[in-house]
Motif scaffolding. Structure first.
Motif, PDB file in Angstrom:
ATOM      1  N   CYS A 206       2.011   4.850   6.214  1.00 38.78           N
ATOM      2  CA  CYS A 206       2.035   4.135   7.488  1.00 38.78           C
ATOM      3  C   CYS A 206       3.293   4.445   8.278  1.00 38.78           C
ATOM      4  CB  CYS A 206       1.954   2.626   7.265  1.00 38.78           C
ATOM      5  SG  CYS A 206       0.391   2.073   6.584  1.00 38.78           S
ATOM      6  N   GLY A 207       3.188   4.305   9.582  1.00 39.43           N
ATOM      7  CA  GLY A 207       4.341   4.495  10.446  1.00 39.43           C
ATOM      8  C   GLY A 207       5.181   3.237  10.494  1.00 39.43           C
ATOM      9  N   THR A 208       5.724   2.932  11.655  1.00 36.98           N
ATOM     10  CA  THR A 208       6.547   1.741  11.821  1.00 36.98           C
ATOM     11  C   THR A 208       5.735   0.511  11.444  1.00 36.98           C
ATOM     12  OG1 THR A 208       7.705   2.805  13.641  1.00 36.98           O
ATOM     13  CG2 THR A 208       7.917   0.403  13.450  1.00 36.98           C
ATOM     14  N   PRO A 209       6.284  -0.339  10.560  1.00 32.96           N
ATOM     15  CA  PRO A 209       5.536  -1.523  10.134  1.00 32.96           C
ATOM     16  C   PRO A 209       5.094  -2.369  11.317  1.00 32.96           C
ATOM     17  CG  PRO A 209       7.493  -1.221   8.783  1.00 32.96           C
ATOM     18  CD  PRO A 209       7.606  -0.250   9.925  1.00 32.96           C
ATOM     19  N   ALA A 210       3.855  -2.839  11.229  1.00 34.07           N
ATOM     20  CA  ALA A 210       3.318  -3.718  12.269  1.00 34.07           C
ATOM     21  C   ALA A 210       2.796  -4.974  11.585  1.00 34.07           C
ATOM     22  CB  ALA A 210       2.200  -3.020  13.036  1.00 34.07           C
ATOM     23  N   PRO A 211       3.724  -5.911  11.213  1.00 31.35           N
ATOM     24  CA  PRO A 211       3.316  -7.121  10.494  1.00 31.35           C
ATOM     25  C   PRO A 211       2.277  -7.904  11.280  1.00 31.35           C
ATOM     26  CG  PRO A 211       5.704  -6.872  10.483  1.00 31.35           C
ATOM     27  CD  PRO A 211       5.166  -5.871  11.458  1.00 31.35           C
ATOM     28  N   LEU A 212       1.364  -8.501  10.542  1.00 30.65           N
ATOM     29  CA  LEU A 212       0.326  -9.300  11.160  1.00 30.65           C
ATOM     30  C   LEU A 212       0.774 -10.749  11.254  1.00 30.65           C
ATOM     31  CD1 LEU A 212      -2.607  -7.815   9.096  1.00 30.65           C
ATOM     32  CD2 LEU A 212      -2.064  -7.295  11.469  1.00 30.65           C
TER      33      LEU A 212
ATOM     34  N   SER B  88     -11.694  -4.379  10.811  1.00 31.71           N
ATOM     35  CA  SER B  88     -12.157  -5.280   9.766  1.00 31.71           C
ATOM     36  C   SER B  88     -13.211  -6.242  10.288  1.00 31.71           C
ATOM     37  CB  SER B  88     -10.971  -6.084   9.205  1.00 31.71           C
ATOM     38  OG  SER B  88     -11.419  -7.153   8.398  1.00 31.71           O
ATOM     39  N   ILE B  89     -14.318  -6.396   9.525  1.00 26.33           N
ATOM     40  CA  ILE B  89     -15.326  -7.371   9.910  1.00 26.33           C
ATOM     41  C   ILE B  89     -14.906  -8.772   9.463  1.00 26.33           C
ATOM     42  CG2 ILE B  89     -17.191  -5.685   9.802  1.00 26.33           C
ATOM     43  CD1 ILE B  89     -18.035  -7.005   7.143  1.00 26.33           C
ATOM     44  N   MET B  90     -13.861  -8.848   8.656  1.00 31.02           N
ATOM     45  CA  MET B  90     -13.364 -10.145   8.188  1.00 31.02           C
ATOM     46  C   MET B  90     -12.304 -10.715   9.124  1.00 31.02           C
ATOM     47  SD  MET B  90     -15.116 -10.479   5.405  1.00 31.02           S
ATOM     48  CE  MET B  90     -16.013  -9.474   4.227  1.00 31.02           C
ATOM     49  N   THR B  91     -11.398  -9.859   9.598  1.00 35.07           N
ATOM     50  CA  THR B  91     -10.258 -10.349  10.386  1.00 35.07           C
ATOM     51  C   THR B  91     -10.190  -9.763  11.789  1.00 35.07           C
ATOM     52  OG1 THR B  91      -8.794  -8.587   9.586  1.00 35.07           O
ATOM     53  CG2 THR B  91      -8.928 -10.610   8.262  1.00 35.07           C
ATOM     54  N   GLY B  92     -10.916  -8.668  12.023  1.00 37.55           N
ATOM     55  CA  GLY B  92     -10.849  -8.001  13.319  1.00 37.55           C
ATOM     56  C   GLY B  92      -9.699  -7.028  13.454  1.00 37.55           C
TER      57      GLY B  92
ATOM     58  N   PHE C 298      -7.626  -7.446   3.327  1.00 38.22           N
ATOM     59  CA  PHE C 298      -6.503  -6.499   3.311  1.00 38.22           C
ATOM     60  C   PHE C 298      -5.295  -7.101   4.025  1.00 38.22           C
ATOM     61  CE2 PHE C 298     -10.002  -3.369   2.714  1.00 38.22           C
ATOM     62  CZ  PHE C 298      -9.525  -2.766   1.563  1.00 38.22           C
ATOM     63  N   ASP C 299      -5.539  -7.838   5.091  1.00 36.57           N
ATOM     64  CA  ASP C 299      -4.440  -8.489   5.807  1.00 36.57           C
ATOM     65  C   ASP C 299      -3.689  -9.442   4.894  1.00 36.57           C
ATOM     66  OD1 ASP C 299      -5.319  -7.130   7.996  1.00 36.57           O
ATOM     67  OD2 ASP C 299      -5.891  -8.891   9.176  1.00 36.57           O
ATOM     68  N   GLU C 300      -4.433 -10.216   4.125  1.00 39.88           N
ATOM     69  CA  GLU C 300      -3.801 -11.196   3.251  1.00 39.88           C
ATOM     70  C   GLU C 300      -2.944 -10.518   2.192  1.00 39.88           C
ATOM     71  OE1 GLU C 300      -5.029 -14.935   0.291  1.00 39.88           O
ATOM     72  OE2 GLU C 300      -6.560 -13.916   1.508  1.00 39.88           O
ATOM     73  N   HIS C 301      -3.407  -9.390   1.698  1.00 41.19           N
ATOM     74  CA  HIS C 301      -2.658  -8.728   0.626  1.00 41.19           C
ATOM     75  C   HIS C 301      -1.488  -7.877   1.136  1.00 41.19           C
ATOM     76  CE1 HIS C 301      -1.859  -7.066  -3.311  1.00 41.19           C
ATOM     77  NE2 HIS C 301      -1.896  -5.844  -2.795  1.00 41.19           N
ATOM     78  N   PHE C 302      -1.752  -7.055   2.159  1.00 39.83           N
ATOM     79  CA  PHE C 302      -0.727  -6.101   2.592  1.00 39.83           C
ATOM     80  C   PHE C 302       0.107  -6.602   3.771  1.00 39.83           C
ATOM     81  CE2 PHE C 302      -3.950  -3.376   0.535  1.00 39.83           C
ATOM     82  CZ  PHE C 302      -3.144  -2.723  -0.383  1.00 39.83           C
ATOM     83  N   SER C 303      -0.384  -7.607   4.481  1.00 38.34           N
ATOM     84  CA  SER C 303       0.350  -8.207   5.609  1.00 38.34           C
ATOM     85  C   SER C 303       0.689  -7.200   6.699  1.00 38.34           C
ATOM     86  CB  SER C 303       1.640  -8.888   5.104  1.00 38.34           C
ATOM     87  OG  SER C 303       1.345  -9.886   4.162  1.00 38.34           O
ATOM     88  N   ARG C 304      -0.143  -6.204   6.856  1.00 36.92           N
ATOM     89  CA  ARG C 304       0.056  -5.221   7.917  1.00 36.92           C
ATOM     90  C   ARG C 304      -1.232  -4.415   8.102  1.00 36.92           C
ATOM     91  NH1 ARG C 304       4.523  -1.003   6.010  1.00 36.92           N
ATOM     92  NH2 ARG C 304       3.910   0.017   7.942  1.00 36.92           N
ATOM     93  N   ALA C 305      -1.359  -3.833   9.271  1.00 36.69           N
ATOM     94  CA  ALA C 305      -2.515  -2.972   9.526  1.00 36.69           C
ATOM     95  C   ALA C 305      -2.337  -1.660   8.765  1.00 36.69           C
ATOM     96  CB  ALA C 305      -2.646  -2.706  11.021  1.00 36.69           C
ATOM     97  N   LEU C 306      -3.445  -1.096   8.291  1.00 36.37           N
ATOM     98  CA  LEU C 306      -3.415   0.107   7.461  1.00 36.37           C
ATOM     99  C   LEU C 306      -4.371   1.155   8.008  1.00 36.37           C
ATOM    100  CD1 LEU C 306      -3.677  -1.595   3.950  1.00 36.37           C
ATOM    101  CD2 LEU C 306      -1.604  -0.634   4.952  1.00 36.37           C
TER     102      LEU C 306
END
Length: 642
Positions: free
Chosen positions: A590-596, A564-568, A118-126
């Protein structure tokens, strides 16, 4: 199917070498490939093609051209106009049976893919619960990550009309019709995979439908699959009755509350569904009637008479709409009867060893042993993860006929592993045992399931009846938040993931959850997140009469322990109360974007942008709600039989 190859090899020319390799590759393809028909391009069909694409890429990287040439040749038929199955919102030509608005019912972290996070696709926590559209977007992006043209050869807008097996030729005869041109085509295949989904056709109890019709009910009657963008017109300021107590009932109830329903009554014949486990409903307009069923119509066609097992009756007045939330049945109409799965119990009746093992069998001590005592194994009237007609997806009577069905609370992960398992059989990496050994394998798994109280109550008629007779409504099993019930839920999920861990190893799946005997930390984390979502969010964190009970739903549960068990990456709360959300985009929930802090080299973001543009062409805007296609087993099976 034979050809003569004449070519020259040019030692000094790399181009000539490639040409020769390609000619050799083509000759292998003509003579050695196994042809496979896939029915459906929903998640099962998508993941089957994705597994083959990854296998092909691996072999090409190794330079193993002979192995590449011997890979099976897949032909996928899909009635819809694009991939996704019931996850698509397009309702043209009856292409989908899932109602339009959807939020997942379980943590997204339990369906995250090893090769595309999910991190790779959305580039943010969800948040942990996502809209249907975002899950579809994620699945499509994952499947096309390495091959943008992976779905180019799928025969879309094509309905499979019939599948028969030609004994003389040892092949499947698949008849299809092009829904645009109405041209009928007949092809032959070595093998066939049914991946049309567990939710092919709405299941409506005929006896209840007849009662409403003969009694002259004047309101609207529909199945949950028929609800769509006009749902607000059906519920705003009105009184609705939902028949069934599982995920669809819970979903539609919450959506109806969001849209201003006057009242919601939920009928639960089994008292087992998630609606019965929900400790509190927002806005104080919901009533769940446990162990009640519709028996008549009154008040000039506007009242619904319901009755429980003790024959106590009550009337629900001024009902505007009745919605059947009674699940779906698998659509196997295109398969010859000899190729279909048995849909009525008792099951395992032809397993001779089962009758022997019943003698002297005892259940391992558990939290309910003191209350229930020793209960002999009765008729197996349903099945959980082990289908008696199948051996790891292969039809026992004809192993060249295969099935892909979601068995776990995380069906997408389960289907992905099944794809790899079937591919391993197709490529010869796994060979099928004798029918006797196949049945022995299934029986061993069944005996493990019968040791689990929850699973046994679902599949064993004797145990189910003894459970109902022995456990009163005030038993600790039915008290919200009891630690013993939570532990039992954990044990049930652990057993299911042990089966999945075994399949991962046997299929060489590129990610593991440990072994059947011992799950690893990632598997245990998935189990715990599933328990938190299904147990804590629905009961422990929902308190009737509390300060937040006017707005809080299970989706508003505290996601602190979900990661996430993949990225934490930890799940984040919604931008506001779920009831106040509008829209189904990332920014809508989502609220304020939190880019990873990701090093995606620009691929993930551009991929997501391209995928969103693609999705705009295949899905209309949808109302924010949640739908889940897995229904309460008892109500769904009863609907199918009635």
């Amino acid at each position: 199917r034979s050809m003569m190859l004449c070519f020259h090899y040019f030692p000094s020319s790399q181009k000539g070498s490639v040409l020769v390799s390609q000619i050799i590759l083509n000759s292998f393809s003509i003579n050695m490939t196994c042809t496979v028909a896939i029915i459906g391009c929903g998640p099962g069909g998508m993941f089957m093609q994705h597994a083959l694409a990854l296998r092909k890429k691996q072999l090409q990287d190794e330079g193993n051209l002979a192995a590449v040439a011997s890979l099976p040749q897949l032909t996928c038929f899909e009635r819809g106009s694009s991939p996704g199955g019931v996850w698509r919102a397009d309702r043209n030509a009856g292409e989908t049976n899932m109602y339009e608005a959807l939020f997942t019912n379980g943590p997204k972290e339990t369906i995250e893919f090893f090769d595309y996070t999910f991190d790779e696709h959305f580039s943010r926590a969800l948040p942990t619960f996502l809209p249907r559209s975002l899950i579809l977007e994620y699945m499509l992006a994952r499947c096309t990550k390495h091959d943008q043209k992976i779905f180019d050869d799928v025969k879309f807008n094509t309905s499979v009309e019939s599948v028969t097996f030609n004994e003389e030729k040892g092949k499947f005869v698949v008849q299809t019709i092009d829904l645009k041109t109405q041209i009928v085509t007949e092809d032959m295949f070595d093998k066939c995979i049914w991946a049309a989904g567990d939710n092919g056709k709405p299941s409506i109890p005929k006896s209840i439908a007849n009662t409403l019709s003969s009694g002259g009910f004047k309101g609207m009657v529909m199945h949950s699959a028929a609800t769509g963008a006009d749902f607000d017109q059906l519920v705003c300021g009105k009184k609705i009755l939902l028949v069934g107590d599982s995920y669809s009932a819970e979903d539609l109830t919450l959506m109806a509350i969001k849209l201003g329903v006057k009242s919601v009554d939920i009928l639960s014949r089994s008292a087992w569904g998630v609606a019965c486990d929900t400790a509190s409903w927002p806005r104080n307009c919901v009533e769940v009637h446990k162990e009640y069923a519709i028996v008549g119509v009154s008040d000039g066609g506007r009242g619904i008479v319901i009755e429980n097992e003790e024959e106590d009756q009550m009337t629900l007045n001024d009902i505007d709409t009745v919605i059947f939330c009674t699940g779906y049945i698998m659509n196997m109409h295109m398969l010859d009867p000899s190729l279909r799965l048995k849909d009525e119990g008792p099951f395992f009746s032809d397993y001779e060893e089962l009758h022997k093992q019943k003698m002297g069998w005892k259940m391992t001590k558990n939290h309910l042993s003191k209350d229930l005592g020793e209960v002999p194994i009765g008729n197996i009237v349903s099945y959980n993860t082990i289908c008696p007609d199948l051996y790891r997806g292969h039809l026992l009577s004809n192993p060249n006929m295969m099935f892909m069905m979601g068995r776990l609370d995380a069906p997408l992960l389960d289907l992905d592993v099944q794809a790899w398992l079937l591919l391993a059989h197709l490529t010869g990496d796994i060979t099928l045992p004798s029918e006797k050994d196949m049945k022995r394998f299934n029986l061993q798994a069944l005996m493990y399931e019968l040791q689990d109280p929850y699973i046994r109550a679902e599949i064993d008629k004797n145990y189910d009846e003894h459970w109902d007779d022995s456990l009163d409504d005030d038993h600790w099993m039915y008290q919200f938040g009891d630690k013993r019930a939570r532990e039992m839920e954990t044990n049930t999920l652990t057993l299911q993931y042990r089966f999945l861990a075994r399949d991962m190893i046997d299929s060489s799946y590129p990610f593991d959850l440990g072994t059947y005997k011992k799950l690893n930390g990632k598997a245990k984390a998935i189990v715990e997140m599933s328990v938190v979502s299904g147990f804590d969010f629905h009961s422990v964190q929902l308190v009737e009469g509390s300060r937040d009970s006017s707005w809080k739903t299970f989706r508003d549960g505290n996601p602190t322990n979900i990661r996430s068990i993949m990225t934490g990456t930890k799940a984040v709360p919604f931008k506001c109360h779920w009831l106040d959300l509008e829209g189904d985009g990332v920014d809508d929930i989502c609220g304020t974007p939190a880019p990873l802090n990701l090093n995606l080299k620009g691929k993930g973001k551009s991929k997501a942008t391209a995928m969103k543009k693609m999705l705009q062409a295949i899905r209309p805007p949808c109302v924010t709600s949640r739908a889940h296609v897995d229904e309460d087993g008892r109500d769904a099976k009863a609907a199918a039989t009635e």
